[in-house]
Structures are given as structure tokens and as C-alpha cells.
Design a protein around this motif. Sequence first.
Motif, PDB file in Angstrom:
ATOM      1  N   ASN A   1       3.231   6.678   7.178  1.00  0.00           N
ATOM      2  CA  ASN A   1       3.441   6.073   5.672  1.00  0.00           C
ATOM      3  C   ASN A   1       4.554   6.775   5.160  1.00  0.00           C
ATOM      4  O   ASN A   1       4.717   6.931   3.992  1.00  0.00           O
ATOM      5  CB  ASN A   1       2.116   5.748   4.738  1.00  0.00           C
ATOM      6  N   PHE A   2       5.589   7.467   5.929  1.00  0.00           N
ATOM      7  CA  PHE A   2       6.683   7.980   5.345  1.00  0.00           C
ATOM      8  C   PHE A   2       7.525   7.377   4.417  1.00  0.00           C
ATOM      9  O   PHE A   2       7.949   5.932   4.641  1.00  0.00           O
ATOM     10  CB  PHE A   2       7.319   8.278   6.619  1.00  0.00           C
ATOM     11  N   ARG A   3       7.661   8.105   3.465  1.00  0.00           N
ATOM     12  CA  ARG A   3       8.575   7.457   2.232  1.00  0.00           C
ATOM     13  C   ARG A   3       9.641   8.516   1.765  1.00  0.00           C
ATOM     14  O   ARG A   3      10.101   8.457   0.741  1.00  0.00           O
ATOM     15  CB  ARG A   3       7.670   6.897   1.055  1.00  0.00           C
ATOM     16  N   GLY A   4       9.827   9.657   2.378  1.00  0.00           N
ATOM     17  CA  GLY A   4      10.802  10.499   2.285  1.00  0.00           C
ATOM     18  C   GLY A   4      10.291  11.221   1.072  1.00  0.00           C
ATOM     19  O   GLY A   4       9.131  11.783   0.716  1.00  0.00           O
ATOM     20  N   MET A   5      11.143  11.349  -0.159  1.00  0.00           N
ATOM     21  CA  MET A   5      10.684  12.287  -1.276  1.00  0.00           C
ATOM     22  C   MET A   5       9.746  11.374  -2.106  1.00  0.00           C
ATOM     23  O   MET A   5       9.162  12.188  -3.199  1.00  0.00           O
ATOM     24  CB  MET A   5      11.951  12.494  -2.128  1.00  0.00           C
ATOM     25  N   TYR A   6       9.369  10.270  -1.865  1.00  0.00           N
ATOM     26  CA  TYR A   6       8.307   9.343  -2.756  1.00  0.00           C
ATOM     27  C   TYR A   6       6.944   9.549  -1.879  1.00  0.00           C
ATOM     28  O   TYR A   6       5.922   8.974  -2.246  1.00  0.00           O
ATOM     29  CB  TYR A   6       8.824   8.008  -2.682  1.00  0.00           C
TER      30      TYR A   6
ATOM     31  N   ASN B   1       4.156   3.401  10.987  1.00  0.00           N
ATOM     32  CA  ASN B   1       4.263   2.971   9.721  1.00  0.00           C
ATOM     33  C   ASN B   1       5.485   3.998   8.802  1.00  0.00           C
ATOM     34  O   ASN B   1       5.113   5.211   8.136  1.00  0.00           O
ATOM     35  CB  ASN B   1       2.987   3.183   9.014  1.00  0.00           C
ATOM     36  N   CYS B   2       6.654   3.506   8.507  1.00  0.00           N
ATOM     37  CA  CYS B   2       7.754   4.230   8.050  1.00  0.00           C
ATOM     38  C   CYS B   2       8.474   3.238   7.006  1.00  0.00           C
ATOM     39  O   CYS B   2       8.665   2.328   7.305  1.00  0.00           O
ATOM     40  CB  CYS B   2       8.797   4.851   9.051  1.00  0.00           C
ATOM     41  N   HIS B   3       8.761   3.645   6.052  1.00  0.00           N
ATOM     42  CA  HIS B   3       9.494   2.963   4.753  1.00  0.00           C
ATOM     43  C   HIS B   3      10.810   3.503   4.626  1.00  0.00           C
ATOM     44  O   HIS B   3      11.131   4.616   4.663  1.00  0.00           O
ATOM     45  CB  HIS B   3       8.551   2.936   3.570  1.00  0.00           C
ATOM     46  N   THR B   4      11.582   2.660   4.227  1.00  0.00           N
ATOM     47  CA  THR B   4      13.069   2.913   4.021  1.00  0.00           C
ATOM     48  C   THR B   4      13.497   2.532   2.351  1.00  0.00           C
ATOM     49  O   THR B   4      12.667   2.278   1.751  1.00  0.00           O
ATOM     50  CB  THR B   4      14.053   2.283   4.989  1.00  0.00           C
ATOM     51  N   LYS B   5      14.733   2.855   2.142  1.00  0.00           N
ATOM     52  CA  LYS B   5      15.385   2.405   0.844  1.00  0.00           C
ATOM     53  C   LYS B   5      15.130   0.939   0.526  1.00  0.00           C
ATOM     54  O   LYS B   5      15.390   0.567  -0.615  1.00  0.00           O
ATOM     55  CB  LYS B   5      16.817   2.853   0.743  1.00  0.00           C
ATOM     56  N   LEU B   6      14.796   0.332   1.566  1.00  0.00           N
ATOM     57  CA  LEU B   6      14.677  -1.142   1.480  1.00  0.00           C
ATOM     58  C   LEU B   6      13.532  -1.642   0.561  1.00  0.00           C
ATOM     59  O   LEU B   6      13.468  -2.631  -0.139  1.00  0.00           O
ATOM     60  CB  LEU B   6      14.813  -2.134   2.766  1.00  0.00           C
ATOM     61  N   SER B   7      12.630  -0.365   0.541  1.00  0.00           N
ATOM     62  CA  SER B   7      11.351  -0.848  -0.384  1.00  0.00           C
ATOM     63  C   SER B   7      11.083   0.311  -1.057  1.00  0.00           C
ATOM     64  O   SER B   7      11.860   0.753  -1.923  1.00  0.00           O
ATOM     65  CB  SER B   7      10.345  -1.257   0.542  1.00  0.00           C
ATOM     66  N   ASP B   8       9.945   1.258  -0.613  1.00  0.00           N
ATOM     67  CA  ASP B   8       9.671   2.272  -1.544  1.00  0.00           C
ATOM     68  C   ASP B   8       9.873   3.803  -0.846  1.00  0.00           C
ATOM     69  O   ASP B   8       9.373   4.646  -1.094  1.00  0.00           O
ATOM     70  CB  ASP B   8       8.281   2.171  -2.083  1.00  0.00           C
TER      71      ASP B   8
ATOM     72  N   SER C   1       8.042   2.296  13.840  1.00  0.00           N
ATOM     73  CA  SER C   1       8.135   0.913  13.304  1.00  0.00           C
ATOM     74  C   SER C   1       8.610   1.019  11.846  1.00  0.00           C
ATOM     75  O   SER C   1       8.136   1.853  11.023  1.00  0.00           O
ATOM     76  CB  SER C   1       6.795   0.366  13.301  1.00  0.00           C
ATOM     77  N   ILE C   2       9.404   0.358  11.517  1.00  0.00           N
ATOM     78  CA  ILE C   2       9.861   0.258   9.892  1.00  0.00           C
ATOM     79  C   ILE C   2       9.240  -0.873   9.367  1.00  0.00           C
ATOM     80  O   ILE C   2       9.336  -2.049   9.659  1.00  0.00           O
ATOM     81  CB  ILE C   2      11.349  -0.216   9.954  1.00  0.00           C
ATOM     82  N   THR C   3       8.242  -0.484   8.287  1.00  0.00           N
ATOM     83  CA  THR C   3       7.389  -1.416   8.028  1.00  0.00           C
ATOM     84  C   THR C   3       7.606  -1.425   6.302  1.00  0.00           C
ATOM     85  O   THR C   3       6.624  -1.235   5.359  1.00  0.00           O
ATOM     86  CB  THR C   3       5.758  -0.865   8.143  1.00  0.00           C
ATOM     87  N   ASP C   4       8.726  -1.963   5.942  1.00  0.00           N
ATOM     88  CA  ASP C   4       8.699  -1.885   4.517  1.00  0.00           C
ATOM     89  C   ASP C   4       8.105  -2.952   3.865  1.00  0.00           C
ATOM     90  O   ASP C   4       7.740  -3.944   4.471  1.00  0.00           O
ATOM     91  CB  ASP C   4      10.299  -2.179   4.188  1.00  0.00           C
ATOM     92  N   HIS C   5       7.769  -3.007   2.731  1.00  0.00           N
ATOM     93  CA  HIS C   5       7.004  -3.860   1.804  1.00  0.00           C
ATOM     94  C   HIS C   5       7.528  -5.288   1.681  1.00  0.00           C
ATOM     95  O   HIS C   5       8.666  -5.246   1.101  1.00  0.00           O
ATOM     96  CB  HIS C   5       6.414  -3.496   0.601  1.00  0.00           C
ATOM     97  N   ASN C   6       6.998  -6.356   2.277  1.00  0.00           N
ATOM     98  CA  ASN C   6       7.444  -7.607   2.238  1.00  0.00           C
ATOM     99  C   ASN C   6       8.821  -7.731   2.562  1.00  0.00           C
ATOM    100  O   ASN C   6       9.524  -8.702   2.125  1.00  0.00           O
ATOM    101  CB  ASN C   6       6.817  -7.951   0.781  1.00  0.00           C
ATOM    102  N   CYS C   7       9.565  -7.036   3.458  1.00  0.00           N
ATOM    103  CA  CYS C   7      10.816  -7.071   3.725  1.00  0.00           C
ATOM    104  C   CYS C   7      10.876  -6.794   5.267  1.00  0.00           C
ATOM    105  O   CYS C   7      10.849  -5.747   5.566  1.00  0.00           O
ATOM    106  CB  CYS C   7      11.695  -6.027   2.865  1.00  0.00           C
ATOM    107  N   GLN C   8      11.518  -7.801   5.961  1.00  0.00           N
ATOM    108  CA  GLN C   8      11.674  -7.580   7.292  1.00  0.00           C
ATOM    109  C   GLN C   8      13.268  -7.375   7.618  1.00  0.00           C
ATOM    110  O   GLN C   8      13.757  -7.121   8.857  1.00  0.00           O
ATOM    111  CB  GLN C   8      11.463  -8.576   8.063  1.00  0.00           C
TER     112      GLN C   8
END
Length: 291
Positions: free
Chosen positions: A244-249, A6-13, A34-41
Motif C-alpha cells: 500500500n506504498f504511498r511515499g511520504m503519505y 499494491n502501490c500508489h502514485t501521484k495520480l491518487s494519494d 502493480s499500480i493500484t491508484d484509487h479509481n484511476c487506471q
Amino acid sequence: MSADLNCHTKLSDGSLGIDDLIVLAKKQGINTISITDHNCQAGNIRGELIGKRHDVKVIPGVELSSTDEETGEEVDILCYLADSPARLEGLCRRNMLACKKASQFMILGTAKKYNVTPELIVKCATGSTNIYVCHIMRALIESGFTNEFYGDIYKELFTKGAPGSVYFKAKYDKTKDVIEAIHESGGIAILAHPGRYSDEFVERMLSLGLDGLEVWCPENTEEQSEKFFKLAKSKKLLSLGGSNFRGMYNEKTLTVGSYITPDKQLDELMSYKAKQKRLRKKAEQENKKED
């Protein structure tokens, strides 16, 4: 192998780009993410390509928003390994529009309370497919109104139901429909951060046809993780883990790999669809014998 699913990138939050996320995972000794951006593949194909360069396996994923029909509560469903991800694009677009509408209300509400412009907030969301609360908070930090993402101003503005809150609830597709859409795409549906909900709520979500639970994550206490692991095992469902990694967020101090999926559970995920196919075939054969 170590897997953070569960990792998020700039593409979401998230605050890191795909390249930086994968390099960080490699340095952290994480072999699978796994890149699990919100509602974005959109990050999956690029992620797989960059992952191969760094010897990091990137499992296709997405975190889909939904609305519980009974309570109106927002429920996040993680989808992995969809055979036909294009079938989820319509759902992703609808969710994006719902999120955008909610964000516009929160942006305007924040701008009335603090001297930040909607334009600055949009700049803080550069690279993202939408505008999230973290981007609004970043604009407030950039403007000097606070130096914390999740301090007093965050609580003032985004605590649901609080006096003066600008929080606006997005209306997404029903949870049951989202789970069905995941299965129709050939994907695996996992309830994200179940520790946010009551035991009764989790049981009801499982009854909708989920394939498993996110057992190890920042939102679950150790006791909850143990409880959810036993629950999933008793129902022969998958148990997964991710930061649920989001970097500085991030709301907590953590990095890629702070929460992981153990090897055995990762193997179960990767072989899950083949196992389900065998079970269905066996059931069909038994039904034919009875007829």
C-alpha cells in the motif's frame, strides 16, 4: 521474483510519480509491481512501458472504492488483470465524483478551523486525479500548523464521529455491484486490507463473489495474515500481498517491497483466469452429461 501488488502514485494519494516508483522498485530488488491508484487506471499503460525499460513487470491494477449496502462502510476492492479495463471507466468516474464531493466538504471544514486556503490544498494535490486527506494534511504542514501527517490534528479532523471532525463519508457504488463490474471487465477482485474489518464482515464480503484476499499488507497483523491465508486456502481463493506504498503519505515507515506476494501466490494470480475457465468448462460438460 518479488512482487508488491499494491502501490500508489501521484495520480491518487501517493507522492511519487510512476517513473520514480518503478526505479525505486528496481533498486529494492522488486521484479513485479502493480499500480493500484484509487479509481484511476491511467497509470497502467505508462507503467507497463516504463517497467519494460527497467525490467520491472507492471501488472495492471486499480483500487476501487465501494459502499457496503448493509453497514454503509467503505470497502476497497483491488482489481487486477482486467481484459476490458474500459468497462470500468464509468465506475471510476462515478467514484471520482463521489470522492470529490466528500473532499470539498472536508476542505471547507478544515479551512474554517485553520488558516489554510482551499487554493493551497488544491496546489498540494497537483498531479492527482482528486484531492485526498493526505493533501489537506500536507497543506496544514506547509502552513506550519503541524509537522506530522498522522498526528493530533489528523485525529482531530478526520476521526469518524469525533467532536469537531470534518470527515465526510463518500457514497460509492454498492460493493456487490463493484465486484460484478470487475468480473464483467474480465478482472480479478480482491478484498484490500481485510484486517480493518471483523471476521464476520470478511466472510460476508467473500460471499459476494470475491476471488481472494490481500493477506500480507501493513493493515494486517501477523496473526491476521496467517488467519486470512488459511481462510483463503480453505476456500480455494487467492492470497496476495502489497505494501500500500504511498511515499511520504505512508502511515507507517515502509517502502516498496516491505510487504510482498510470494512467488507461488503470484503464479496462482497469473494463471487464475485460465484455471477458472477450465473449471467452468468442466462444469458445463458435467451438466450436459446429467441432462
